[in-house]
Design a protein around this motif. Sequence first.
Motif, PDB file in Angstrom:
ATOM      1  N   ASN A 185       0.857  -1.217  -0.016  1.00  0.00           N
ATOM      2  CA  ASN A 185       0.040  -0.017   0.094  1.00  0.00           C
ATOM      3  C   ASN A 185       0.800   1.129   0.242  1.00  0.00           C
ATOM      4  O   ASN A 185       2.216   1.090  -0.069  1.00  0.00           O
ATOM      5  N   TYR A 186       0.306   2.430   0.159  1.00  0.00           N
ATOM      6  CA  TYR A 186       1.050   3.559   0.180  1.00  0.00           C
ATOM      7  C   TYR A 186       1.671   3.903   1.577  1.00  0.00           C
ATOM      8  O   TYR A 186       2.853   4.492   1.586  1.00  0.00           O
ATOM      9  N   GLU A 187       0.903   3.567   2.420  1.00  0.00           N
ATOM     10  CA  GLU A 187       1.590   3.586   3.964  1.00  0.00           C
ATOM     11  C   GLU A 187       0.648   2.801   4.969  1.00  0.00           C
ATOM     12  O   GLU A 187      -0.123   1.954   4.688  1.00  0.00           O
ATOM     13  N   SER A 188       0.987   2.975   6.241  1.00  0.00           N
ATOM     14  CA  SER A 188       0.494   2.186   7.132  1.00  0.00           C
ATOM     15  C   SER A 188       0.755   3.190   8.561  1.00  0.00           C
ATOM     16  O   SER A 188       1.735   3.696   8.765  1.00  0.00           O
ATOM     17  N   ASN A 189      -0.185   2.996   9.634  1.00  0.00           N
ATOM     18  CA  ASN A 189       0.083   3.599  10.652  1.00  0.00           C
ATOM     19  C   ASN A 189       0.561   2.763  11.935  1.00  0.00           C
ATOM     20  O   ASN A 189       0.764   2.974  13.019  1.00  0.00           O
ATOM     21  N   PHE A 190       1.113   1.341  11.513  1.00  0.00           N
ATOM     22  CA  PHE A 190       2.005   0.542  12.229  1.00  0.00           C
ATOM     23  C   PHE A 190       3.088   0.002  11.637  1.00  0.00           C
ATOM     24  O   PHE A 190       2.929  -0.675  10.717  1.00  0.00           O
ATOM     25  N   ASP A 268       5.685  17.402  -0.682  1.00  0.00           N
ATOM     26  CA  ASP A 268       6.361  16.150  -0.755  1.00  0.00           C
ATOM     27  C   ASP A 268       7.052  16.176  -2.491  1.00  0.00           C
ATOM     28  O   ASP A 268       8.127  15.668  -2.498  1.00  0.00           O
ATOM     29  N   ARG A 269       6.481  16.848  -3.356  1.00  0.00           N
ATOM     30  CA  ARG A 269       7.045  16.964  -4.706  1.00  0.00           C
ATOM     31  C   ARG A 269       8.501  17.679  -4.638  1.00  0.00           C
ATOM     32  O   ARG A 269       9.552  17.292  -4.963  1.00  0.00           O
ATOM     33  N   ALA A 270       8.723  18.530  -3.767  1.00  0.00           N
ATOM     34  CA  ALA A 270      10.062  19.060  -3.522  1.00  0.00           C
ATOM     35  C   ALA A 270      11.100  18.438  -2.860  1.00  0.00           C
ATOM     36  O   ALA A 270      12.167  18.258  -3.418  1.00  0.00           O
ATOM     37  N   LEU A 271      10.475  17.346  -2.046  1.00  0.00           N
ATOM     38  CA  LEU A 271      11.297  16.427  -1.280  1.00  0.00           C
ATOM     39  C   LEU A 271      11.681  15.282  -2.103  1.00  0.00           C
ATOM     40  O   LEU A 271      12.843  14.614  -2.109  1.00  0.00           O
ATOM     41  N   ARG A 272      10.723  14.718  -2.920  1.00  0.00           N
ATOM     42  CA  ARG A 272      10.702  13.348  -3.327  1.00  0.00           C
ATOM     43  C   ARG A 272      10.769  13.312  -4.782  1.00  0.00           C
ATOM     44  O   ARG A 272      10.850  12.418  -5.508  1.00  0.00           O
ATOM     45  N   GLY A 273      10.471  14.578  -5.678  1.00  0.00           N
ATOM     46  CA  GLY A 273      10.233  14.501  -6.824  1.00  0.00           C
ATOM     47  C   GLY A 273       9.275  13.915  -7.370  1.00  0.00           C
ATOM     48  O   GLY A 273       8.123  13.834  -6.684  1.00  0.00           O
ATOM     49  N   ASP A 274       9.244  13.234  -8.454  1.00  0.00           N
ATOM     50  CA  ASP A 274       8.178  12.454  -8.967  1.00  0.00           C
ATOM     51  C   ASP A 274       8.039  11.012  -8.684  1.00  0.00           C
ATOM     52  O   ASP A 274       7.167  10.230  -9.101  1.00  0.00           O
ATOM     53  N   ASP A 275       8.973  10.590  -7.540  1.00  0.00           N
ATOM     54  CA  ASP A 275       9.053   9.130  -7.259  1.00  0.00           C
ATOM     55  C   ASP A 275       8.231   8.913  -6.360  1.00  0.00           C
ATOM     56  O   ASP A 275       8.692   8.206  -5.073  1.00  0.00           O
ATOM     57  N   ARG A 276       6.768   8.611  -6.441  1.00  0.00           N
ATOM     58  CA  ARG A 276       6.026   8.612  -5.227  1.00  0.00           C
ATOM     59  C   ARG A 276       4.918   7.634  -5.462  1.00  0.00           C
ATOM     60  O   ARG A 276       3.988   7.541  -4.954  1.00  0.00           O
ATOM     61  N   ALA A 277       5.316   6.559  -6.332  1.00  0.00           N
ATOM     62  CA  ALA A 277       4.481   5.471  -6.559  1.00  0.00           C
ATOM     63  C   ALA A 277       4.424   4.788  -5.209  1.00  0.00           C
ATOM     64  O   ALA A 277       5.476   4.867  -4.408  1.00  0.00           O
ATOM     65  N   PRO A 278       3.712   3.793  -5.015  1.00  0.00           N
ATOM     66  CA  PRO A 278       3.746   2.777  -3.774  1.00  0.00           C
ATOM     67  C   PRO A 278       4.914   1.827  -3.710  1.00  0.00           C
ATOM     68  O   PRO A 278       5.342   2.002  -5.004  1.00  0.00           O
ATOM     69  N   PRO A 279       5.725   1.425  -2.803  1.00  0.00           N
ATOM     70  CA  PRO A 279       6.655   0.659  -2.886  1.00  0.00           C
ATOM     71  C   PRO A 279       6.502  -0.631  -3.887  1.00  0.00           C
ATOM     72  O   PRO A 279       5.612  -1.180  -4.171  1.00  0.00           O
ATOM     73  N   SER A 280       7.450  -0.730  -4.438  1.00  0.00           N
ATOM     74  CA  SER A 280       7.556  -1.936  -5.649  1.00  0.00           C
ATOM     75  C   SER A 280       7.985  -3.203  -4.971  1.00  0.00           C
ATOM     76  O   SER A 280       8.940  -3.815  -5.425  1.00  0.00           O
ATOM     77  N   VAL A 281       7.264  -3.837  -3.981  1.00  0.00           N
ATOM     78  CA  VAL A 281       7.688  -4.865  -3.270  1.00  0.00           C
ATOM     79  C   VAL A 281       6.144  -5.705  -3.127  1.00  0.00           C
ATOM     80  O   VAL A 281       5.051  -4.853  -2.925  1.00  0.00           O
ATOM     81  N   ARG A 282       6.319  -6.860  -2.975  1.00  0.00           N
ATOM     82  CA  ARG A 282       4.868  -7.769  -2.785  1.00  0.00           C
ATOM     83  C   ARG A 282       5.066  -8.104  -1.302  1.00  0.00           C
ATOM     84  O   ARG A 282       6.056  -8.572  -0.985  1.00  0.00           O
ATOM     85  N   PRO A 283       4.038  -8.378  -0.642  1.00  0.00           N
ATOM     86  CA  PRO A 283       3.902  -8.368   0.813  1.00  0.00           C
ATOM     87  C   PRO A 283       4.147 -10.034   1.250  1.00  0.00           C
ATOM     88  O   PRO A 283       3.681 -10.892   0.099  1.00  0.00           O
ATOM     89  N   ILE A 284       4.331 -10.588   2.172  1.00  0.00           N
ATOM     90  CA  ILE A 284       4.462 -11.798   2.697  1.00  0.00           C
ATOM     91  C   ILE A 284       3.094 -11.713   3.671  1.00  0.00           C
ATOM     92  O   ILE A 284       3.154 -11.010   4.648  1.00  0.00           O
ATOM     93  N   LEU A 285       2.116 -12.411   3.370  1.00  0.00           N
ATOM     94  CA  LEU A 285       0.702 -12.446   4.173  1.00  0.00           C
ATOM     95  C   LEU A 285       1.136 -13.086   5.335  1.00  0.00           C
ATOM     96  O   LEU A 285       1.504 -14.329   5.465  1.00  0.00           O
ATOM     97  N   PHE A 286       0.864 -12.559   6.349  1.00  0.00           N
ATOM     98  CA  PHE A 286       1.251 -13.020   7.680  1.00  0.00           C
ATOM     99  C   PHE A 286       0.200 -13.211   8.708  1.00  0.00           C
ATOM    100  O   PHE A 286      -0.621 -11.953   9.059  1.00  0.00           O
ATOM    101  N   GLY A 287      -0.392 -14.333   9.385  1.00  0.00           N
ATOM    102  CA  GLY A 287      -1.237 -14.359  10.299  1.00  0.00           C
ATOM    103  C   GLY A 287      -2.232 -15.070   9.709  1.00  0.00           C
ATOM    104  O   GLY A 287      -2.448 -15.750   8.672  1.00  0.00           O
TER     105      GLY A 287
END
Length: 307
Positions: A185-190, A268-287
């Motif tokens: 995803n784009y973020e998490s609060n944990f 955010d654009r000033a700090l990260r430019g245009d590289d603001r897509a979600p992380p390019s990794v797939r999760p290991i579903l756990f639980g």
Amino acid sequence: MALFRRKPRLSIVVIVYRMPDQAEKTLLSLSPEYQHGVREREYEVIVVENHSDRLLGRERAMRYAGNVRYFHRQETQRTPVHAINFGAAQARGSHVAIMIDGARMLSPGVVRLALDAFRLESEAAVSAPGYHIGHKLQQVAVNEGYDEEAEAELLRSIEWPQDGYRLFDIAVLSGSCQGGFFQSNYESNFIAMSVRKWKALGGVDSRYNDFGGGNANLDLYKRLLEYPNTPFYMLFGEGSFHQFHGGVTTGTRKAERDVIYKQLDDQDRALRGDDRAPPSVRPILFGSPHPSVYRFIRHSLDKVQPQ
């Protein structure tokens, strides 16, 4: 005081600002009475509260557990980033979890599963998906009259906190997690990691000095998940649940929110430019998901892109 003579494994940093009632519910959800299968000495909760006219305070912060440490700070900027870095610096654990928004309750398996994931992979990244309490995203619902009283009625309807997994019955996936469980995803609060990795990342970028930290949390999440040799465990059967509290991006009316979003996006654009897509990794579903999570699994399957 004897509790703190033995170092915990996990330090959870919770940031609080002008949300005393919501923060108290969050801390109840972090207590060993609410979290399943975990002992008080295995983790600590570090509450960092930036000063405001509506304080949680030490007494309420420490009401539900003996593993809570409370810090009250004076902050001159309108951002939580300095409080986050301060809180993480207090950590006694070998691993640290960041909760940038103290108005987010957790489901009952988050702490145990985070600890289990780190036993498997000490240098993993661990996160829980985000939800909004209510039947619509709160930034939409607020324009239709949704408020703290409406949310209180929803919580009464599920007799919270008797069964924390019933939060899924009165929630929707947050905007940053609409892609579901089978992609990052784009973020998490944990967001949890080893202290070693936290230091390698340099903590939260302190240049995010605008309302609510702007996209500092998204930036941290992306940098962590894309850091070399970092397996990513998503606690897909758990979640963090955003409570309505008049926050910058979820509790304001659309016209005001659009102005704020533009300001935060510019920074955010000033700090990260245009590289603001979600992380390019797939999760290991756990639980193991509770039945209340099944509808979100179906949603996630619908979001899978054909190869």
